[in-house]
Design a protein around this motif. Structure first.
Motif, PDB file in Angstrom:
ATOM      1  N   LEU A 258      19.685 -12.002 -39.823  1.00 50.25           N
ATOM      2  CA  LEU A 258      18.231 -12.074 -39.873  1.00 50.25           C
ATOM      3  C   LEU A 258      17.641 -11.098 -38.863  1.00 50.25           C
ATOM      4  O   LEU A 258      18.165 -10.944 -37.748  1.00 50.25           O
ATOM      5  N   LEU A 259      16.546 -10.446 -39.257  1.00 47.08           N
ATOM      6  CA  LEU A 259      15.789  -9.591 -38.362  1.00 47.08           C
ATOM      7  C   LEU A 259      14.469 -10.293 -38.058  1.00 47.08           C
ATOM      8  O   LEU A 259      13.686 -10.581 -38.969  1.00 47.08           O
ATOM      9  N   LEU A 260      14.224 -10.574 -36.789  1.00 44.89           N
ATOM     10  CA  LEU A 260      13.020 -11.285 -36.373  1.00 44.89           C
ATOM     11  C   LEU A 260      12.120 -10.332 -35.597  1.00 44.89           C
ATOM     12  O   LEU A 260      12.574  -9.660 -34.659  1.00 44.89           O
ATOM     13  N   LEU A 261      10.851 -10.283 -35.988  1.00 46.51           N
ATOM     14  CA  LEU A 261       9.888  -9.420 -35.305  1.00 46.51           C
ATOM     15  C   LEU A 261       8.504 -10.035 -35.417  1.00 46.51           C
ATOM     16  O   LEU A 261       7.984 -10.226 -36.522  1.00 46.51           O
ATOM     17  N   GLU A 262       7.913 -10.397 -34.273  1.00 49.21           N
ATOM     18  CA  GLU A 262       6.546 -10.914 -34.198  1.00 49.21           C
ATOM     19  C   GLU A 262       6.320 -12.098 -35.138  1.00 49.21           C
ATOM     20  O   GLU A 262       5.305 -12.192 -35.828  1.00 49.21           O
ATOM     21  N   GLY A 263       7.283 -13.002 -35.200  1.00 45.61           N
ATOM     22  CA  GLY A 263       7.147 -14.208 -36.002  1.00 45.61           C
ATOM     23  C   GLY A 263       7.600 -14.070 -37.441  1.00 45.61           C
ATOM     24  O   GLY A 263       7.738 -15.070 -38.146  1.00 45.61           O
ATOM     25  N   ALA A 264       7.818 -12.838 -37.900  1.00 44.92           N
ATOM     26  CA  ALA A 264       8.313 -12.626 -39.265  1.00 44.92           C
ATOM     27  C   ALA A 264       9.833 -12.604 -39.253  1.00 44.92           C
ATOM     28  O   ALA A 264      10.455 -12.116 -38.297  1.00 44.92           O
ATOM     29  N   VAL A 265      10.427 -13.138 -40.303  1.00 41.69           N
ATOM     30  CA  VAL A 265      11.888 -13.184 -40.418  1.00 41.69           C
ATOM     31  C   VAL A 265      12.300 -12.515 -41.720  1.00 41.69           C
ATOM     32  O   VAL A 265      11.807 -12.878 -42.793  1.00 41.69           O
ATOM     33  N   ARG A 266      13.224 -11.584 -41.625  1.00 44.52           N
ATOM     34  CA  ARG A 266      13.680 -10.845 -42.802  1.00 44.52           C
ATOM     35  C   ARG A 266      15.194 -10.964 -42.931  1.00 44.52           C
ATOM     36  O   ARG A 266      15.931 -10.482 -42.073  1.00 44.52           O
ATOM     37  N   PRO A 267      15.682 -11.606 -43.988  1.00 35.84           N
ATOM     38  CA  PRO A 267      17.135 -11.621 -44.228  1.00 35.84           C
ATOM     39  C   PRO A 267      17.613 -10.220 -44.617  1.00 35.84           C
ATOM     40  O   PRO A 267      17.028  -9.578 -45.490  1.00 35.84           O
ATOM     41  N   LEU A 268      18.647  -9.750 -43.977  1.00 32.86           N
ATOM     42  CA  LEU A 268      19.176  -8.413 -44.239  1.00 32.86           C
ATOM     43  C   LEU A 268      20.326  -8.517 -45.242  1.00 32.86           C
ATOM     44  O   LEU A 268      21.505  -8.385 -44.899  1.00 32.86           O
ATOM     45  N   GLU A 269      19.952  -8.762 -46.493  1.00 32.19           N
ATOM     46  CA  GLU A 269      20.957  -8.866 -47.560  1.00 32.19           C
ATOM     47  C   GLU A 269      21.579  -7.501 -47.826  1.00 32.19           C
ATOM     48  O   GLU A 269      20.896  -6.469 -47.777  1.00 32.19           O
ATOM     49  N   PRO A 270      22.874  -7.466 -48.104  1.00 28.03           N
ATOM     50  CA  PRO A 270      23.518  -6.174 -48.377  1.00 28.03           C
ATOM     51  C   PRO A 270      23.034  -5.593 -49.702  1.00 28.03           C
ATOM     52  O   PRO A 270      22.776  -6.335 -50.660  1.00 28.03           O
ATOM     53  N   SER A 271      22.903  -4.275 -49.746  1.00 28.72           N
ATOM     54  CA  SER A 271      22.491  -3.613 -50.991  1.00 28.72           C
ATOM     55  C   SER A 271      23.612  -3.621 -52.017  1.00 28.72           C
ATOM     56  O   SER A 271      23.367  -3.459 -53.215  1.00 28.72           O
TER      57      SER A 271
END
Length: 372
Positions: A258-271
């Motif tokens: 997971l990438l967390l930045l300023e309260g947002a969370v983004r799962p880094l799923e593989p391409s």
């Protein structure tokens, strides 16, 4: 000399209501005897009290409950004037017998608990030897790691992590070897050793993955036990080249970071999906490199499936991305403590699988020395 466990509740038993159950049984027994006809006996309550106390209380507490049960039954007999009635003592003998058996049961449970705690202590020491803590900071990155063992047994899991500063940037590994016990530790040691050696030599992440793959296959062929019990390992390889504003990932069948930045969370799923380490005979894909921006203030969270497969009482899996949305981590340590505490809340403390977690936060500042 006082025994270490005397006068205290048994470890692992919460204080309060549970430990009051033996007393409640004694009170109920007295109430039943005094409120019912003389030929109705509450000996069952008095017999049950010390047996219930055995797993809940210390040796002293169990003995005290047993003695109290016997004395209370004698007091009830005296109240009804039955002390001279030989037939009335059959119930008292049953209570005394159950009290003695409760003491033996308490000792058996105590010895089993001590063996389990000793095994768990050895397991923790071994795990720390295999997984030393990474440095708290490398260049512009703050780093934290956690390993939390499941409480179900004393077997070690195959969860692993590693962080290494290399000529190609900071390289990280999070992985999970199939299985438990010494076989899993053996396989995890192989993976970690291969990573630490190849991280300094291989310029490409895919080359690093291939190196670990071949090492694991070679060791599996050499050691029959490893080949049979620990066939593969899921893993994520991460590389943060200097100056630390981007991260490269190779995901080998592992839960997405997971990438967390300023309260947002983004799962880094593989391409592109890839097989776990150790399954090269089933395919020739050693992973695909995905590059993601890693701005200052962002945190990268990597974890094993002990986190994603943690269930609540209704069977729902833990959703780290959803539960961390809106959370702003002050540091990697705080982030990992938050996740572990939230998993325990989600499962109501029923953690059934080991968890390894690794967090890196880009805080800026002077990057570590070395080539880009």
């Amino acid at each position: 000399m006082t025994r270490p466990d005397e006068g205290r509740a048994r470890p692992g038993v919460p204080p309060g209501g549970g430990r009051l159950l033996p007393l409640l049984l004694l009170v109920v027994g007295v109430a039943l005897d005094l409120s019912t006809p003389r030929d109705v006996s509450a000996a069952a309550c008095f017999s049950a009290a010390p047996v219930v106390a055995a797993p809940l209380l210390s040796l002293r507490g169990t003995v005290l409950v047993g003695v109290t049960a016997c004395a209370t039954d004698l007091g009830v007999m005296a109240y009804f004037g039955a002390l001279r009635d030989a037939g009335a003592y059959s119930g008292w003998v049953t209570i005394a017998t159950m009290a003695v058996l409760a003491v033996f049961l308490n000792r058996l449970l105590h010895r089993r608990e001590m063996r389990l705690r000793s095994a768990r202590g050895v397991a923790v020491v071994m795990q720390r030897a295999v997984l030393p803590q990474p440095p708290p900071r490398i260049g512009p990155l703050l780093i934290a790691a956690r390993y939390e063992a499941a409480l179900a047994d004393a077997e070690l899991g195959g969860d692993l992590y590693a962080v290494q500063d290399t000529p190609y940037g900071v390289r990280c590994l999070i992985g999970d070897v199939r299985g438990k016990g010494l076989g899993a530790i053996e396989a995890a040691t192989v993976v970690l050793g291969a990573f630490r050696e190849a991280a300094e030599r291989e310029p490409a992440l895919t080359g690093l993955a291939e190196w670990i793959e071949q090492t694991l296959l070679r060791e599996a062929a050499r050691r029959q036990g490893l080949d049979q019990a620990e066939d593969f390992a899921t893993a994520v390889l991460a590389e943060i080249p200097r100056p630390g504003d981007r991260v490269r990932l190779v995901n080998l069948g592992h839960p997405a970071p997971l990438l967390l930045l300023e309260g947002a969370v983004r799962p880094l799923e593989p391409s592109r999906t890839a097989l776990p380490l150790g399954l090269a005979p089933l395919g020739d894909d050693t992973g695909h490199v995905d590059t993601v921006a890693f701005p200052e203030g962002a945190s990268l969270l990597l974890f094993t499936d002990g986190v994603t497969e943690a269930r609540d009482l209704g069977g729902a899996f833990y959703d780290a991305a959803a539960r961390l949305t809106g959370h702003i981590a002050e540091s990697p340590d705080v982030l990992l403590d938050t996740v572990l505490a939230d998993v325990r809340r989600h499962t109501r403390g029923r953690v059934t699988d080991d968890m390894a977690l690794l967090a890196l936060t880009h805080v800026g500042g002077a990057p570590a020395a070395g080539p880009n």
